[in-house]
Scaffold this active site. Sequence first.
Site, short mmCIF file in Angstrom:
data_model
loop_
_atom_site.label_atom_id
_atom_site.label_comp_id
_atom_site.label_asym_id
_atom_site.label_seq_id
_atom_site.Cartn_x
_atom_site.Cartn_y
_atom_site.Cartn_z
N GLY A 75 38.33 -11.48 -22.55
CA GLY A 75 37.10 -10.87 -23.04
C GLY A 75 37.03 -9.36 -22.88
N ASN A 108 38.33 -9.33 -37.45
CA ASN A 108 39.27 -9.73 -36.41
C ASN A 108 40.02 -8.51 -35.91
OD1 ASN A 108 40.92 -11.61 -34.85
ND2 ASN A 108 42.56 -11.13 -36.29
N HIS A 167 43.61 -7.47 -34.37
CA HIS A 167 44.96 -7.99 -34.19
C HIS A 167 45.81 -6.92 -33.50
CE1 HIS A 167 48.47 -10.49 -34.88
NE2 HIS A 167 49.09 -9.39 -35.25
N ASP A 225 45.61 -13.25 -40.93
CA ASP A 225 45.80 -11.79 -40.75
C ASP A 225 46.06 -11.08 -42.08
OD1 ASP A 225 47.70 -12.54 -37.76
OD2 ASP A 225 45.54 -12.25 -38.01
C1 GRF Z 1 43.90 -9.04 -27.41
O1 GRF Z 1 45.19 -8.59 -27.19
C2 GRF Z 1 43.63 -9.11 -28.87
O2 GRF Z 1 44.28 -8.14 -29.63
C3 GRF Z 1 44.20 -10.44 -29.23
O3 GRF Z 1 43.92 -11.28 -28.13
C4 GRF Z 1 43.73 -10.49 -26.98
C5 GRF Z 1 42.33 -10.74 -26.49
O4 GRF Z 1 42.13 -10.08 -25.35
N1 GRF Z 1 43.61 -10.93 -30.44
P1 GRF Z 1 40.65 -10.12 -24.71
O5 GRF Z 1 40.22 -11.57 -24.60
O6 GRF Z 1 39.75 -9.36 -25.64
O7 GRF Z 1 40.82 -9.44 -23.38
#
Ligand code: GRF
Length: 208
Positions: free
Chosen positions: A12, A108, A110, A151
């Site tokens: 998170g 999203n 990525h 994506d």
């Molecule tokens: C992040 O690296 C994001 O890019 C990917 O999943 C991870 C989530 O991290 N989609 P967090 O839960 O926001 O710390």
Amino acid sequence: MLRIVVCVSGGGTNLQAILDAIEQGKITNTEVTAVISNNANARALERARLKGIPAILMSPKEYPDREAYHEALTAKVCDLAPDLVVLAGFLVRIPPQLVEKFSNRIINIHPSLIPSFCGVGYYGLKVHEKVLERGVKVTGATVHFVNEGMDEGPIISQRAVEVEENDTPEILQRRVMEEAEWVLLPKAIDDIANGRIRVVDNKVLRCG
Ligand code: GRF
């Protein structure tokens, strides 16, 4: 006021970046009305609870099959009626019926420069492992609208991050989060909340 629902699966930190940006006024005109996770152990749910935001667990394990889960997830999001759905490390494929109902209203983050290192199997740490394996010198992150592909939706913003000599996947992931993800996602939400983004012919245009 842009009402957003944030979908999470893990630590998170991207959710936290959004919450902090709202508190600091870097995101205006926006309210996080709920956080949804597929993972009961997601620290992201605790981050939401600490801010008094409804933290909703929707575990696929509670449903007889994927279709039933997709229906339930779609119904829950529709009940919440957000203006925008934000996927912040959400490791569940978004149901096609939800993408259809929220066309260009799901974004999203990525952890690569799409179209590199994305698509099926490219998520979380795996992305950075592949980046290091390939030996690219620059990686980064991308915020994009979600469409029926993986994506493949219109790109909103990207930011490059240097790959350094002794990077491990964990070190690189952290740098991409700090230098790119935690900057791009709040900025994209603020831009959408303040009408600075529109999609024309599947391309994102900035206005204002
Ligand atoms: C992040 O690296 C994001 O890019 C990917 O999943 C991870 C989530 O991290 N989609 P967090 O839960 O926001 O710390």
